[in-house]
Design a protein around this motif. Structure first.
Motif, PDB file in Angstrom:
ATOM      1  N   THR A  58      60.294  95.409  61.369  1.00 24.38           N
ATOM      2  CA  THR A  58      60.467  96.466  60.379  1.00 24.38           C
ATOM      3  C   THR A  58      60.736  95.947  58.967  1.00 24.38           C
ATOM      4  N   ASP A  59      61.693  95.046  58.872  1.00 21.31           N
ATOM      5  CA  ASP A  59      62.214  94.746  57.547  1.00 21.31           C
ATOM      6  C   ASP A  59      61.519  93.574  56.847  1.00 21.31           C
ATOM      7  N   ALA A  60      60.228  93.481  57.029  1.00 19.89           N
ATOM      8  CA  ALA A  60      59.506  92.399  56.366  1.00 19.89           C
ATOM      9  C   ALA A  60      59.632  92.516  54.852  1.00 19.89           C
ATOM     10  N   ALA A  61      59.481  93.725  54.368  1.00 19.63           N
ATOM     11  CA  ALA A  61      59.550  93.911  52.923  1.00 19.63           C
ATOM     12  C   ALA A  61      60.946  93.575  52.409  1.00 19.63           C
ATOM     13  N   ARG A  62      61.943  93.958  53.181  1.00 21.51           N
ATOM     14  CA  ARG A  62      63.313  93.682  52.753  1.00 21.51           C
ATOM     15  C   ARG A  62      63.573  92.185  52.687  1.00 21.51           C
ATOM     16  N   ALA A  63      63.107  91.502  53.714  1.00 21.89           N
ATOM     17  CA  ALA A  63      63.274  90.052  53.734  1.00 21.89           C
ATOM     18  C   ALA A  63      62.577  89.427  52.535  1.00 21.89           C
ATOM     19  N   LEU A  64      61.415  89.946  52.227  1.00 22.75           N
ATOM     20  CA  LEU A  64      60.684  89.372  51.100  1.00 22.75           C
ATOM     21  C   LEU A  64      61.397  89.647  49.778  1.00 22.75           C
ATOM     22  N   ALA A 123      51.829  95.272  48.284  1.00 19.93           N
ATOM     23  CA  ALA A 123      50.821  95.635  49.278  1.00 19.93           C
ATOM     24  C   ALA A 123      51.486  96.265  50.494  1.00 19.93           C
ATOM     25  N   MET A 124      52.629  95.727  50.876  1.00 21.25           N
ATOM     26  CA  MET A 124      53.301  96.231  52.074  1.00 21.25           C
ATOM     27  C   MET A 124      53.902  97.608  51.831  1.00 21.25           C
ATOM     28  N   GLU A 125      54.345  97.827  50.612  1.00 26.19           N
ATOM     29  CA  GLU A 125      54.934  99.126  50.321  1.00 26.19           C
ATOM     30  C   GLU A 125      53.861 100.175  50.060  1.00 26.19           C
ATOM     31  N   GLY A 126      52.810  99.754  49.350  1.00 30.83           N
ATOM     32  CA  GLY A 126      51.758 100.686  49.013  1.00 30.83           C
ATOM     33  C   GLY A 126      50.948 101.099  50.232  1.00 30.83           C
ATOM     34  N   GLY A 127      50.023 100.255  50.618  1.00 26.77           N
ATOM     35  CA  GLY A 127      49.163 100.581  51.754  1.00 26.77           C
ATOM     36  C   GLY A 127      49.904 100.472  53.065  1.00 26.77           C
ATOM     37  N   GLU A 128      49.146 100.225  54.089  1.00 31.61           N
ATOM     38  CA  GLU A 128      49.738 100.147  55.417  1.00 31.61           C
ATOM     39  C   GLU A 128      50.351  98.778  55.680  1.00 31.61           C
ATOM     40  N   LEU A 151      53.634  83.930  55.710  1.00 33.53           N
ATOM     41  CA  LEU A 151      55.016  84.000  55.229  1.00 33.53           C
ATOM     42  C   LEU A 151      55.509  82.630  54.779  1.00 33.53           C
ATOM     43  N   ARG A 152      55.087  81.608  55.493  1.00 39.39           N
ATOM     44  CA  ARG A 152      55.508  80.261  55.125  1.00 39.39           C
ATOM     45  C   ARG A 152      54.988  79.903  53.732  1.00 39.39           C
ATOM     46  N   ASP A 153      53.728  80.289  53.473  1.00 41.54           N
ATOM     47  CA  ASP A 153      53.164  80.002  52.157  1.00 41.54           C
ATOM     48  C   ASP A 153      53.930  80.720  51.060  1.00 41.54           C
ATOM     49  N   LEU A 154      54.557  81.812  51.426  1.00 40.51           N
ATOM     50  CA  LEU A 154      55.347  82.529  50.430  1.00 40.51           C
ATOM     51  C   LEU A 154      56.706  81.860  50.219  1.00 40.51           C
ATOM     52  N   GLY A 155      56.971  80.840  51.017  1.00 31.96           N
ATOM     53  CA  GLY A 155      58.195  80.082  50.820  1.00 31.96           C
ATOM     54  C   GLY A 155      59.337  80.438  51.751  1.00 31.96           C
ATOM     55  N   LEU A 156      59.108  81.327  52.700  1.00 31.66           N
ATOM     56  CA  LEU A 156      60.177  81.676  53.640  1.00 31.66           C
ATOM     57  C   LEU A 156      60.456  80.528  54.598  1.00 31.66           C
ATOM     58  N   GLY A 157      61.703  80.417  55.022  1.00 31.75           N
ATOM     59  CA  GLY A 157      62.065  79.414  56.011  1.00 31.75           C
ATOM     60  C   GLY A 157      61.649  79.875  57.396  1.00 31.75           C
ATOM     61  N   LEU A 158      61.523  78.941  58.295  1.00 33.90           N
ATOM     62  CA  LEU A 158      61.065  79.303  59.638  1.00 33.90           C
ATOM     63  C   LEU A 158      62.038  80.257  60.339  1.00 33.90           C
ATOM     64  N   PRO A 159      63.338  80.082  60.240  1.00 33.01           N
ATOM     65  CA  PRO A 159      64.244  81.046  60.873  1.00 33.01           C
ATOM     66  C   PRO A 159      64.043  82.454  60.305  1.00 33.01           C
ATOM     67  N   ALA A 160      63.871  82.537  59.011  1.00 35.38           N
ATOM     68  CA  ALA A 160      63.653  83.841  58.386  1.00 35.38           C
ATOM     69  C   ALA A 160      62.358  84.454  58.896  1.00 35.38           C
ATOM     70  N   ILE A 161      61.351  83.639  59.037  1.00 31.51           N
ATOM     71  CA  ILE A 161      60.067  84.128  59.542  1.00 31.51           C
ATOM     72  C   ILE A 161      60.236  84.664  60.956  1.00 31.51           C
ATOM     73  N   ALA A 162      60.942  83.917  61.772  1.00 29.44           N
ATOM     74  CA  ALA A 162      61.170  84.349  63.143  1.00 29.44           C
ATOM     75  C   ALA A 162      61.838  85.723  63.162  1.00 29.44           C
ATOM     76  N   GLU A 163      62.812  85.868  62.287  1.00 30.99           N
ATOM     77  CA  GLU A 163      63.537  87.131  62.230  1.00 30.99           C
ATOM     78  C   GLU A 163      62.597  88.276  61.853  1.00 30.99           C
ATOM     79  N   VAL A 164      61.805  88.040  60.866  1.00 34.77           N
ATOM     80  CA  VAL A 164      60.857  89.073  60.434  1.00 34.77           C
ATOM     81  C   VAL A 164      59.916  89.444  61.570  1.00 34.77           C
ATOM     82  N   LEU A 165      59.420  88.455  62.246  1.00 40.64           N
ATOM     83  CA  LEU A 165      58.429  88.730  63.290  1.00 40.64           C
ATOM     84  C   LEU A 165      59.042  89.433  64.502  1.00 40.64           C
ATOM     85  N   GLU A 166      60.319  89.262  64.722  1.00 39.54           N
ATOM     86  CA  GLU A 166      60.932  89.944  65.857  1.00 39.54           C
ATOM     87  C   GLU A 166      61.241  91.401  65.509  1.00 39.54           C
ATOM     88  N   ASN A 167      61.858  91.599  64.361  1.00 38.41           N
ATOM     89  CA  ASN A 167      62.279  92.956  64.004  1.00 38.41           C
ATOM     90  C   ASN A 167      61.128  93.855  63.575  1.00 38.41           C
TER      91      ASN A 167
END
Lengths: 252, 252
Positions: free
Chosen positions: A73-79, B106-111, A55-71
């Motif tokens: 569910t909404d990884a795609a939404r965050a992205l 990838a996240m939306e398509g596959g698993e 996620l970091r390589d995709l440019g997300l900030g560390l707080p955002a990453i933390a949020e994604v990893l806790e929830n």
DNA sequence: GGTATAGGTTGACGCAGCGTCAATGTCAAG
DNA sequence: CTTGACATTGACGCTGCGTCAACCTATACC
């Protein structure tokens, strides 16, 4: 089985300093801490680290990453949100690049902006009729007196500023952004501040121009081709008018 | 005649804090300082400030701006250098955006990548012949034993990493950057570190693979279409090979 | 002269994400 | 026992100011 801090650092392609940082900010705790204080990490930690780095390589900030990893569910939404921000950044860069290019061209072509003599060819009296008609002879007289009273340096500075502002307006209009978006509104703010420096404008001075004057100015930029030319033509002037109107509606 | 700090701030469209900052770092000193410590600025200062802000809006750093303003001559040269950096940044962003997009897809398509089961369809024995032929049966046996000995989580982590690496290689190849540039070389470094984790590679282990092995691997990526497919086809594989060769020549 | 108000000053923290010493403790090997 | 590799916890540095905080000054009105 677990690894030392250097081990996972190598396994994941990062540094031990980064891992300690992630521990400090609570993003990734070691799976075990020895009695000597050494950090040890297991597979679960490695997997989490890998996700973090992805996620970091995709440019997300560390707080955002933390949020994604806790929830979870909404990884795609965050992205998707992040994707929007990335595109904005890209547009900003594109406009900046365009500005740099035109500036370089200007510096190589003419005498360059930094040069001393750039007052030639500027005749503010060309707008006399318009100003008198719309805002009265007194307004024109005031601003004319103001301009004549300026020193050469003052005039230069004022024009330089005006020209840069116009360039930025053009770049913004061509960038295809929204006139009521943050970018354009920031330009409108600059425009407002710039007008503030001209005595004789209705409501001018320290408080800045009135709402009517500000909006009316935008109209004039569209209506008068001489003004429109300053902002890249008809389309540019319309963009400026829209941005100014939005600004006035919100702030004046 | 001179202005107070707020006055020029407004005139130039910035803040007094910024002016104090510029004073502190020696970028723009007030033309006069009252006995009470108040800062006052004259026209010369205003002109300089205007130039500073112009360059700043173009994205130059304050040290770079200071340099330009002292030397007076090489403003265009500085801007050209800056222009190059801007374009690099833009390309980096473009690649990042592409990565985000493929990841979302990838996240939306596959698993999705974060899912648990992603080992299906991976059969490392498919490369058995190649490995035995080029680096001997013992090398294959070692790496096979290593792989079988991994836990599920280990395998997942390893593959996730591999896949991300491949994705980044593809993005880099499509981004049209130089294989011996910093970006590509950083990827080669990651590739090297990744191989390091596989026992059985000649020279493998903590020190990483040997130069011959590393270069040979690059050749194989091009020669074998099954590998090439991992890196986006023939062109991608050739890019990877070139980057790996450059890396080996410099560092191994 | 008093006072309200706007505007000035010098610190100093905060932000993002670690890199980079510094000073010091620990572990494995010779 | 010594050496060297690796571990720990601070703490500063970088970019460019925004944002308090605590404390003078200038101006204007009563």
């Amino acid at each position: 089985m677990d690894w030392s801090i250097q081990d996972i650092a190598r396994l994941a392609g990062t540094t031990s300093r980064t891992l300690r940082h992630y521990d400090n900010i609570g993003l990734l705790a070691p799976s075990r801490v020895g009695s000597n204080g050494y950090r040890y990490y297991d597979q679960r930690a490695l997997v989490r680290l890998q996700r973090i780095l992805l996620l970091r390589d995709l440019g997300l900030g560390l707080p955002a990453i933390a949020e994604v990893l806790e929830n979870e569910t909404d990884a795609a939404r965050a992205l998707r949100g992040h994707h929007g921000w990335l595109r904005q950044e890209q547009q900003r860069l594109a406009r900046q690049i365009a500005s740099v290019e035109t500036t370089i061209a200007a510096m190589e072509g003419g005498e360059m902006i930094m040069a001393e003599d750039m007052l030639d060819g500027f005749d503010h009296t060309q707008y006399r009729e318009e100003v008198e008609q719309r805002w009265g002879t007194e307004a024109y007289a005031k601003s004319d007196a103001w301009w004549r009273g300026l020193s050469k340096a003052d005039k230069q500075a004022w024009m330089e500023r005006q020209r840069q502002l116009a360039r930025d307006w053009i770049a913004a209009a061509e960038g295809g952004i929204a006139p009521d978006g943050d970018e354009a509104q920031a330009l409108a703010q600059r425009h407002f501040d710039w007008l503030r420096g001209i005595p004789g404008t209705p409501g001018g001075g320290s408080n800045g121009p009135t709402k009517e004057y500000f909006v009316g100015l935008g109209e004039m930029y569209v209506a008068d081709p001489r003004f429109a030319a300053n902002y890249g033509g008809q389309a540019g002037a319309e963009f400026v008018r829209a941005a100014m109107a939005a600004y006035a509606a919100r702030n004046l």
